[in-house]
Scaffold this motif. Structure first.
Motif, PDB file in Angstrom:
ATOM      1  N   LEU A  53      15.198 -73.387 -42.784  1.00 55.14           N
ATOM      2  CA  LEU A  53      15.991 -74.085 -41.770  1.00 55.14           C
ATOM      3  C   LEU A  53      15.116 -74.588 -40.627  1.00 55.14           C
ATOM      4  CD1 LEU A  53      19.128 -71.781 -41.743  1.00 55.14           C
ATOM      5  CD2 LEU A  53      19.156 -74.251 -42.201  1.00 55.14           C
ATOM      6  N   ASN A  54      14.132 -73.811 -40.237  1.00 51.86           N
ATOM      7  CA  ASN A  54      13.213 -74.261 -39.191  1.00 51.86           C
ATOM      8  C   ASN A  54      12.460 -75.507 -39.638  1.00 51.86           C
ATOM      9  OD1 ASN A  54      13.553 -72.530 -36.937  1.00 51.86           O
ATOM     10  ND2 ASN A  54      12.496 -70.871 -38.014  1.00 51.86           N
ATOM     11  N   ARG A  55      11.996 -75.515 -40.898  1.00 51.28           N
ATOM     12  CA  ARG A  55      11.316 -76.707 -41.410  1.00 51.28           C
ATOM     13  C   ARG A  55      12.268 -77.894 -41.440  1.00 51.28           C
ATOM     14  NH1 ARG A  55       9.540 -72.942 -45.208  1.00 51.28           N
ATOM     15  NH2 ARG A  55      10.857 -73.787 -46.865  1.00 51.28           N
ATOM     16  N   PHE A  56      13.512 -77.630 -41.852  1.00 49.92           N
ATOM     17  CA  PHE A  56      14.508 -78.689 -41.983  1.00 49.92           C
ATOM     18  C   PHE A  56      14.756 -79.370 -40.639  1.00 49.92           C
ATOM     19  CE2 PHE A  56      18.750 -80.482 -42.108  1.00 49.92           C
ATOM     20  CZ  PHE A  56      18.843 -81.033 -43.376  1.00 49.92           C
ATOM     21  N   VAL A  57      14.864 -78.587 -39.590  1.00 50.51           N
ATOM     22  CA  VAL A  57      15.185 -79.130 -38.268  1.00 50.51           C
ATOM     23  C   VAL A  57      13.969 -79.781 -37.610  1.00 50.51           C
ATOM     24  CG1 VAL A  57      15.901 -78.493 -35.925  1.00 50.51           C
ATOM     25  CG2 VAL A  57      17.116 -77.557 -37.903  1.00 50.51           C
ATOM     26  N   THR A  58      12.788 -79.164 -37.758  1.00 54.01           N
ATOM     27  CA  THR A  58      11.606 -79.677 -37.062  1.00 54.01           C
ATOM     28  C   THR A  58      10.884 -80.784 -37.827  1.00 54.01           C
ATOM     29  OG1 THR A  58      10.223 -77.923 -38.030  1.00 54.01           O
ATOM     30  CG2 THR A  58      11.248 -77.472 -35.887  1.00 54.01           C
ATOM     31  N   ASP A  59      10.986 -80.766 -39.144  1.00 53.10           N
ATOM     32  CA  ASP A  59      10.326 -81.782 -39.975  1.00 53.10           C
ATOM     33  C   ASP A  59      11.257 -82.128 -41.134  1.00 53.10           C
ATOM     34  OD1 ASP A  59       8.456 -83.519 -40.976  1.00 53.10           O
ATOM     35  OD2 ASP A  59       7.219 -81.967 -41.915  1.00 53.10           O
ATOM     36  N   PRO A  60      12.313 -82.871 -40.851  1.00 58.15           N
ATOM     37  CA  PRO A  60      13.389 -83.065 -41.832  1.00 58.15           C
ATOM     38  C   PRO A  60      12.918 -83.735 -43.118  1.00 58.15           C
ATOM     39  CG  PRO A  60      14.051 -83.824 -39.643  1.00 58.15           C
ATOM     40  CD  PRO A  60      12.583 -83.584 -39.587  1.00 58.15           C
ATOM     41  N   PRO A  61      13.560 -83.389 -44.224  1.00 57.08           N
ATOM     42  CA  PRO A  61      13.296 -84.111 -45.470  1.00 57.08           C
ATOM     43  C   PRO A  61      13.915 -85.504 -45.400  1.00 57.08           C
ATOM     44  CG  PRO A  61      15.122 -82.601 -45.782  1.00 57.08           C
ATOM     45  CD  PRO A  61      14.595 -82.346 -44.396  1.00 57.08           C
ATOM     46  N   HIS A  62      13.492 -86.370 -46.295  1.00 53.92           N
ATOM     47  CA  HIS A  62      14.097 -87.692 -46.378  1.00 53.92           C
ATOM     48  C   HIS A  62      15.438 -87.629 -47.126  1.00 53.92           C
ATOM     49  CE1 HIS A  62       9.719 -88.435 -46.009  1.00 53.92           C
ATOM     50  NE2 HIS A  62      10.094 -89.457 -45.254  1.00 53.92           N
ATOM     51  N   VAL A  63      15.519 -86.679 -48.057  1.00 50.77           N
ATOM     52  CA  VAL A  63      16.695 -86.545 -48.929  1.00 50.77           C
ATOM     53  C   VAL A  63      17.060 -85.074 -49.035  1.00 50.77           C
ATOM     54  CG1 VAL A  63      17.612 -86.927 -51.255  1.00 50.77           C
ATOM     55  CG2 VAL A  63      15.972 -88.567 -50.279  1.00 50.77           C
ATOM     56  N   MET A  64      18.368 -84.787 -49.097  1.00 52.48           N
ATOM     57  CA  MET A  64      18.840 -83.423 -49.309  1.00 52.48           C
ATOM     58  C   MET A  64      19.814 -83.419 -50.474  1.00 52.48           C
ATOM     59  SD  MET A  64      18.606 -80.275 -48.285  1.00 52.48           S
ATOM     60  CE  MET A  64      19.359 -78.968 -49.263  1.00 52.48           C
ATOM     61  N   ILE A  65      19.532 -82.571 -51.462  1.00 59.77           N
ATOM     62  CA  ILE A  65      20.396 -82.453 -52.636  1.00 59.77           C
ATOM     63  C   ILE A  65      21.152 -81.136 -52.567  1.00 59.77           C
ATOM     64  CG2 ILE A  65      20.481 -82.317 -55.153  1.00 59.77           C
ATOM     65  CD1 ILE A  65      17.868 -83.938 -55.204  1.00 59.77           C
ATOM     66  N   PHE A  66      22.463 -81.212 -52.625  1.00 65.51           N
ATOM     67  CA  PHE A  66      23.299 -80.012 -52.606  1.00 65.51           C
ATOM     68  C   PHE A  66      23.916 -79.786 -53.979  1.00 65.51           C
ATOM     69  CE2 PHE A  66      23.427 -81.080 -48.036  1.00 65.51           C
ATOM     70  CZ  PHE A  66      23.039 -79.846 -47.508  1.00 65.51           C
ATOM     71  N   TYR A  67      23.683 -78.589 -54.508  1.00 61.04           N
ATOM     72  CA  TYR A  67      24.315 -78.205 -55.769  1.00 61.04           C
ATOM     73  C   TYR A  67      25.727 -77.686 -55.542  1.00 61.04           C
ATOM     74  CZ  TYR A  67      21.039 -78.636 -59.664  1.00 61.04           C
ATOM     75  OH  TYR A  67      20.269 -79.132 -60.683  1.00 61.04           O
ATOM     76  N   THR A  68      25.925 -76.882 -54.487  1.00 62.95           N
ATOM     77  CA  THR A  68      27.214 -76.211 -54.299  1.00 62.95           C
ATOM     78  C   THR A  68      27.694 -76.297 -52.855  1.00 62.95           C
ATOM     79  OG1 THR A  68      26.239 -74.045 -53.781  1.00 62.95           O
ATOM     80  CG2 THR A  68      26.615 -74.550 -56.108  1.00 62.95           C
TER      81      THR A  68
END
Length: 271
Positions: A53-68
Motif C-alpha cells: 500500500l505504501n508503494r501504491f500511494v507513493t509510486d502508483p502503478p499505471h494499471v491495477m487489476i482486481f481479481y475479487t
C-alpha cells in the motif's frame, strides 16, 4: 414463497451469504443443510500488505487489476488502519482499473469508483484474452490475487508484455468449522441422502477435498459426488470442479449470482 424445491435436501457450503442463500432455498420448500466450509480473514502477516500500500500511494502503478471484490475491500480496510484510506482511494481513482468479474466492479462502485475495463469472461483466461495486445511494456501493473490463485497464465502474459508486476494477496481462507462437520456432509452425500450441493467458491472445493484426504475418506467423497447433483455459481467454481475431474450438473448464468443459481436449481428439479 413457493414449494418448487419441496422435499429436496440441499447442502450449502457458503459462508458470507449463508443465511441469505438458505432463506432463498427454504422459501421454495427445500431443506437447507448448512455446512460453511471456509471463512475469509486478513492476511496473517500484514507487513507485506502495508508495504504494498505504501508503494501504491507513493509510486502508483499505471494499471491495477482486481481479481475479487473481497480483495479490494480488504485493501481498503488495511489502508484505513494505516491512516491512508483517502490517499489509497484517490490514487486508485487516477489510474486504469481492470476487473475480472462483477464483484470487484461492485466493490469499486461502493467507494465511488468504477472499472475502466472488464474481462471478457470472469476468469483468468478472460483476463488474458482481454489484455492480449495491450501495450504494457515498462508499465507498473498492480495485481490483486487471492489465496491459492490460478493466475499463472495472466502473470506469464504480463511478463511477456514487459510489464513490471507488483502483486498483493490481502486475505486468506481458514476453516469455518471442525473437519468432523465436513466429514458428516461427505458421509450424507455418499449415502445418497443429499439431493444437491451448491458450490459458490473455489475454496469450498479445496477444503472439501482437503478434509477428505486428511481423514482418508476420498473414496466416500468420490462416491458422494457421483450420487449428488452439483450446482456451481460460475466459471471459477466450475473450473475448480473440473480440475478435480467433476462436471457440475447446474451452472448459474451471468451475472453468476445466487438468485440466478437458485432459478437454475428450480428449473433442474422442475417436474
Amino acid at each position: 414463497m413457493s414449494d418448487t424445491l419441496a422435499g429436496r435436501l440441499i447442502a450449502v457450503p457458503e459462508t458470507r451469504a449463508l443465511d441469505l442463500f438458505c432463506d432463498m432455498l427454504e422459501g421454495r420448500g427445500a431443506t437447507a443443510m448448512r455446512c460453511p466450509m471456509v471463512r475469509i480473514r486478513d492476511a496473517e502477516d500484514g507487513v507485506p500488505i502495508e508495504a504494498w500500500l505504501n508503494r501504491f500511494v507513493t509510486d502508483p502503478p499505471h494499471v491495477m487489476i482486481f481479481y475479487t471484490g473481497e480483495g479490494l475491500m480488504r485493501l481498503v480496510g488495511f489502508a484505513d488502519r494505516m491512516g491512508c484510506e483517502e490517499a489509497f482511494v484517490d490514487t486508485l481513482s487516477k489510474i486504469r482499473k481492470i476487473t475480472r468479474g462483477p464483484k470487484p466492479v461492485k466493490a469499486l462502485r461502493s467507494i465511488g469508483l468504477d472499472t475502466d475495463l472488464r474481462a471478457v469472461s470472469p476468469t483468468t483466461d478472460g483476463l488474458v484474452e482481454t489484455l492480449q495486445g495491450e501495450d504494457l511494456a515498462g508499465q507498473r501493473v498492480g495485481v490483486q490475487l487471492y489465496p491459492d490463485h490460478k493466475a499463472r497464465a495472466l502473470l506469464d502474459l504480463l511478463d511477456a508484455l514487459g510489464a513490471n508486476v507488483d502483486r498483493v494477496i490481502p486475505y486468506r481462507y481458514v476453516p469455518a468449522q471442525e473437519s468432523t462437520e465436513a466429514a458428516r456432509l461427505i458421509e450424507r452425500m455418499a449415502e445418497g441422502a443429499v439431493d444437491l450441493i451448491a458450490i459458490t467458491s473455489m475454496a469450498q472445493i479445496s477444503h472439501l477435498f482437503d478434509v477428505a484426504a486428511a481423514l482418508g475418506i476420498e473414496d466416500a467423497l468420490a462416491d458422494g459426488l457421483t450420487k449428488t447433483d452439483v450446482a456451481s455459481v460460475g466459471p471459477v467454481a466450475t473450473e475448480a470442479l473440473q480440475a478435480r475431474g467433476y462436471e457440475p450438473t447446474i451452472v448459474a448464468p451471468e451475472p453468476f449470482a445466487l438468485k440466478s443459481l437458485v432459478r437454475r436449481i428450480e428449473a433442474h428439479f422442475a417436474p
